[in-house]
Write a protein that holds these residues in place. Sequence first.
Motif, PDB file in Angstrom:
ATOM      1  N   LEU A  58       0.822  -1.208   0.000  1.00 20.48           N
ATOM      2  CA  LEU A  58       0.000   0.000   0.000  1.00 20.48           C
ATOM      3  C   LEU A  58       0.855   1.257   0.000  1.00 20.48           C
ATOM      4  CD1 LEU A  58      -2.861   1.268   0.228  1.00 20.48           C
ATOM      5  CD2 LEU A  58      -2.488   1.295   2.700  1.00 20.48           C
ATOM      6  N   THR A  59       1.878   1.297   0.838  1.00 21.19           N
ATOM      7  CA  THR A  59       2.702   2.501   0.952  1.00 21.19           C
ATOM      8  C   THR A  59       3.444   2.805  -0.341  1.00 21.19           C
ATOM      9  OG1 THR A  59       4.401   1.108   1.981  1.00 21.19           O
ATOM     10  CG2 THR A  59       2.989   2.394   3.457  1.00 21.19           C
ATOM     11  N   GLY A  60       3.908   1.767  -1.020  1.00 24.61           N
ATOM     12  CA  GLY A  60       4.623   1.966  -2.269  1.00 24.61           C
ATOM     13  C   GLY A  60       3.708   2.100  -3.466  1.00 24.61           C
ATOM     14  N   ASP A  61       2.820   1.119  -3.642  1.00 24.95           N
ATOM     15  CA  ASP A  61       1.980   1.066  -4.836  1.00 24.95           C
ATOM     16  C   ASP A  61       0.980   2.213  -4.888  1.00 24.95           C
ATOM     17  OD1 ASP A  61       3.320  -1.303  -5.367  1.00 24.95           O
ATOM     18  OD2 ASP A  61       1.699  -2.587  -4.643  1.00 24.95           O
ATOM     19  N   ALA A  62       0.398   2.590  -3.743  1.00 23.90           N
ATOM     20  CA  ALA A  62      -0.630   3.635  -3.728  1.00 23.90           C
ATOM     21  C   ALA A  62      -0.077   5.013  -3.377  1.00 23.90           C
ATOM     22  CB  ALA A  62      -1.743   3.256  -2.748  1.00 23.90           C
ATOM     23  N   PHE A  63       0.881   5.062  -2.424  1.00 26.13           N
ATOM     24  CA  PHE A  63       1.356   6.352  -1.916  1.00 26.13           C
ATOM     25  C   PHE A  63       2.738   6.741  -2.441  1.00 26.13           C
ATOM     26  CE2 PHE A  63      -1.257   4.942   1.967  1.00 26.13           C
ATOM     27  CZ  PHE A  63      -2.420   5.443   1.403  1.00 26.13           C
ATOM     28  N   SER A  64       3.317   5.909  -3.313  1.00 27.50           N
ATOM     29  CA  SER A  64       4.627   6.197  -3.928  1.00 27.50           C
ATOM     30  C   SER A  64       5.726   6.395  -2.892  1.00 27.50           C
ATOM     31  CB  SER A  64       4.536   7.430  -4.834  1.00 27.50           C
ATOM     32  OG  SER A  64       3.586   7.224  -5.856  1.00 27.50           O
ATOM     33  N   SER A  65       5.697   5.573  -1.839  1.00 28.72           N
ATOM     34  CA  SER A  65       6.745   5.640  -0.817  1.00 28.72           C
ATOM     35  C   SER A  65       8.118   5.409  -1.439  1.00 28.72           C
ATOM     36  CB  SER A  65       6.481   4.571   0.253  1.00 28.72           C
ATOM     37  OG  SER A  65       7.613   4.403   1.084  1.00 28.72           O
ATOM     38  N   LEU A  66       9.110   6.114  -0.921  1.00 23.93           N
ATOM     39  CA  LEU A  66      10.496   5.947  -1.369  1.00 23.93           C
ATOM     40  C   LEU A  66      11.271   4.991  -0.466  1.00 23.93           C
ATOM     41  CD1 LEU A  66      11.355   9.641  -2.299  1.00 23.93           C
ATOM     42  CD2 LEU A  66      10.631   7.791  -3.832  1.00 23.93           C
ATOM     43  N   LYS A  67      10.608   4.417   0.562  1.00 27.46           N
ATOM     44  CA  LYS A  67      11.289   3.498   1.475  1.00 27.46           C
ATOM     45  C   LYS A  67      11.525   2.130   0.842  1.00 27.46           C
ATOM     46  CE  LYS A  67      10.216   3.238   5.844  1.00 27.46           C
ATOM     47  NZ  LYS A  67      11.467   3.665   6.510  1.00 27.46           N
ATOM     48  N   CYS A  68      10.829   1.839  -0.267  1.00 29.33           N
ATOM     49  CA  CYS A  68      10.990   0.554  -0.948  1.00 29.33           C
ATOM     50  C   CYS A  68      11.061   0.809  -2.455  1.00 29.33           C
ATOM     51  CB  CYS A  68       9.832  -0.385  -0.606  1.00 29.33           C
ATOM     52  SG  CYS A  68       8.214   0.231  -1.139  1.00 29.33           S
ATOM     53  N   ASP A  69      11.142  -0.254  -3.221  1.00 29.21           N
ATOM     54  CA  ASP A  69      11.195  -0.130  -4.677  1.00 29.21           C
ATOM     55  C   ASP A  69       9.950  -0.727  -5.332  1.00 29.21           C
ATOM     56  OD1 ASP A  69      11.876  -2.688  -3.842  1.00 29.21           O
ATOM     57  OD2 ASP A  69      13.399  -3.000  -5.372  1.00 29.21           O
ATOM     58  N   CYS A  70       8.888  -0.917  -4.542  1.00 29.20           N
ATOM     59  CA  CYS A  70       7.702  -1.627  -5.023  1.00 29.20           C
ATOM     60  C   CYS A  70       6.985  -0.904  -6.160  1.00 29.20           C
ATOM     61  CB  CYS A  70       6.742  -1.889  -3.867  1.00 29.20           C
ATOM     62  SG  CYS A  70       7.452  -2.923  -2.564  1.00 29.20           S
ATOM     63  N   SER A  71       6.725   0.382  -5.988  1.00 29.67           N
ATOM     64  CA  SER A  71       6.008   1.120  -7.017  1.00 29.67           C
ATOM     65  C   SER A  71       6.785   1.169  -8.335  1.00 29.67           C
ATOM     66  CB  SER A  71       5.690   2.538  -6.528  1.00 29.67           C
ATOM     67  OG  SER A  71       5.026   3.279  -7.532  1.00 29.67           O
ATOM     68  N   PRO A  72       8.088   1.514  -8.334  1.00 33.97           N
ATOM     69  CA  PRO A  72       8.829   1.467  -9.603  1.00 33.97           C
ATOM     70  C   PRO A  72       8.852   0.077 -10.222  1.00 33.97           C
ATOM     71  CG  PRO A  72      10.036   2.742  -7.971  1.00 33.97           C
ATOM     72  CD  PRO A  72       8.896   2.097  -7.244  1.00 33.97           C
ATOM     73  N   GLN A  73       8.950  -0.978  -9.389  1.00 34.57           N
ATOM     74  CA  GLN A  73       8.943  -2.332  -9.928  1.00 34.57           C
ATOM     75  C   GLN A  73       7.607  -2.657 -10.591  1.00 34.57           C
ATOM     76  OE1 GLN A  73      10.115  -4.932  -6.643  1.00 34.57           O
ATOM     77  NE2 GLN A  73      12.152  -5.113  -7.538  1.00 34.57           N
ATOM     78  N   LEU A  74       6.505  -2.284  -9.943  1.00 38.83           N
ATOM     79  CA  LEU A  74       5.190  -2.572 -10.501  1.00 38.83           C
ATOM     80  C   LEU A  74       4.985  -1.848 -11.819  1.00 38.83           C
ATOM     81  CD1 LEU A  74       2.401  -3.878 -10.198  1.00 38.83           C
ATOM     82  CD2 LEU A  74       1.710  -1.886  -8.846  1.00 38.83           C
ATOM     83  N   ASN A  75       5.317  -0.564 -11.851  1.00 36.19           N
ATOM     84  CA  ASN A  75       5.115   0.204 -13.079  1.00 36.19           C
ATOM     85  C   ASN A  75       6.045  -0.237 -14.202  1.00 36.19           C
ATOM     86  OD1 ASN A  75       3.081   2.598 -12.743  1.00 36.19           O
ATOM     87  ND2 ASN A  75       4.134   2.428 -10.781  1.00 36.19           N
ATOM     88  N   ALA A  76       7.289  -0.543 -13.861  1.00 38.66           N
ATOM     89  CA  ALA A  76       8.220  -1.027 -14.879  1.00 38.66           C
ATOM     90  C   ALA A  76       7.747  -2.356 -15.446  1.00 38.66           C
ATOM     91  CB  ALA A  76       9.622  -1.170 -14.281  1.00 38.66           C
ATOM     92  N   THR A  77       7.229  -3.219 -14.589  1.00 40.29           N
ATOM     93  CA  THR A  77       6.739  -4.518 -15.040  1.00 40.29           C
ATOM     94  C   THR A  77       5.535  -4.371 -15.965  1.00 40.29           C
ATOM     95  OG1 THR A  77       7.511  -5.626 -13.031  1.00 40.29           O
ATOM     96  CG2 THR A  77       5.812  -6.741 -14.290  1.00 40.29           C
ATOM     97  N   MET A  78       4.601  -3.493 -15.600  1.00 36.34           N
ATOM     98  CA  MET A  78       3.443  -3.275 -16.461  1.00 36.34           C
ATOM     99  C   MET A  78       3.879  -2.817 -17.847  1.00 36.34           C
ATOM    100  SD  MET A  78       0.816  -1.481 -13.723  1.00 36.34           S
ATOM    101  CE  MET A  78      -0.561  -1.310 -14.867  1.00 36.34           C
ATOM    102  N   GLN A  79       4.859  -1.918 -17.898  1.00 39.67           N
ATOM    103  CA  GLN A  79       5.339  -1.420 -19.182  1.00 39.67           C
ATOM    104  C   GLN A  79       6.064  -2.510 -19.961  1.00 39.67           C
ATOM    105  OE1 GLN A  79       4.565   1.686 -20.263  1.00 39.67           O
ATOM    106  NE2 GLN A  79       5.420   1.070 -22.239  1.00 39.67           N
ATOM    107  N   MET A  80       6.888  -3.308 -19.275  1.00 37.69           N
ATOM    108  CA  MET A  80       7.639  -4.375 -19.940  1.00 37.69           C
ATOM    109  C   MET A  80       6.710  -5.430 -20.523  1.00 37.69           C
ATOM    110  SD  MET A  80      10.793  -4.768 -17.208  1.00 37.69           S
ATOM    111  CE  MET A  80      11.622  -6.109 -18.052  1.00 37.69           C
ATOM    112  N   ILE A  81       5.666  -5.785 -19.778  1.00 36.74           N
ATOM    113  CA  ILE A  81       4.733  -6.797 -20.267  1.00 36.74           C
ATOM    114  C   ILE A  81       3.958  -6.273 -21.472  1.00 36.74           C
ATOM    115  CG2 ILE A  81       2.600  -8.032 -19.693  1.00 36.74           C
ATOM    116  CD1 ILE A  81       3.764  -8.485 -16.894  1.00 36.74           C
ATOM    117  N   GLN A  82       3.571  -5.004 -21.433  1.00 36.67           N
ATOM    118  CA  GLN A  82       2.896  -4.426 -22.596  1.00 36.67           C
ATOM    119  C   GLN A  82       3.796  -4.458 -23.827  1.00 36.67           C
ATOM    120  OE1 GLN A  82      -0.064  -3.347 -23.418  1.00 36.67           O
ATOM    121  NE2 GLN A  82      -1.127  -3.473 -21.460  1.00 36.67           N
TER     122      GLN A  82
END
Length: 200
Positions: A58-82
């Motif tokens: 939640l903190t990364g995917d929804a709130f763009s927290s910088l404490k982890c790399d979850c949000s960049p990983q999710l967005n990069a993966t969505m783009q790579m799969i497309q």
Amino acid sequence: MSYQFISQAKLPTAHGLFDIHVFENAEKQEHVLLSVGLPINQENTDKIPLIRIHSECLTGDAFSSLKCDCSPQLNATMQMIQEYGCGAILYLRQEGRGIGLVNKIRAYALQDQGHDTLEANLLLGLPADARTYEMCKPMLDHVGVSKVKILTNNPNKVSYLEDLGFEIVERVPLLVGVNAFNKDYLQTKKDKMGHLIGVE
């Protein structure tokens, strides 16, 4: 524990159009498979699906927290799969490596005091990683996947899928979103949890 497919729909996103599939177990826990080009059709029969297992953050995917790399990983993966045209994200509702949101924030508070992510969990009497992956099988079976390219830095995810009977053709590394706030976190994952990453 049994999981069943519930429903499917089209999901337009900033990265393109996905099919979203929802699964549920007897305890009403919900998991999502976000796919492109699955099941395999005549146009992509020679492609091995690109798969990422992504646990809810939640903190990364929804709130763009910088404490982890979850949000960049999710967005990069969505783009790579497309761009690849064939693959899926298994979005598992396992917040905080399976310890839940409340305990995750408690662990964050301990990290604010100088403990690393692993030490914080252990100080709370929690496992380093409480996630499970048995739900991946019915999700991937649903879209006809038996062999995959897995997008991960975590070798345990390779082992988990192999134990479930899937053929791993390739492990594709994913290192994105490194910043001053999560550099030590990533270093801990490399040094103490065996993740195959290089942190510069």
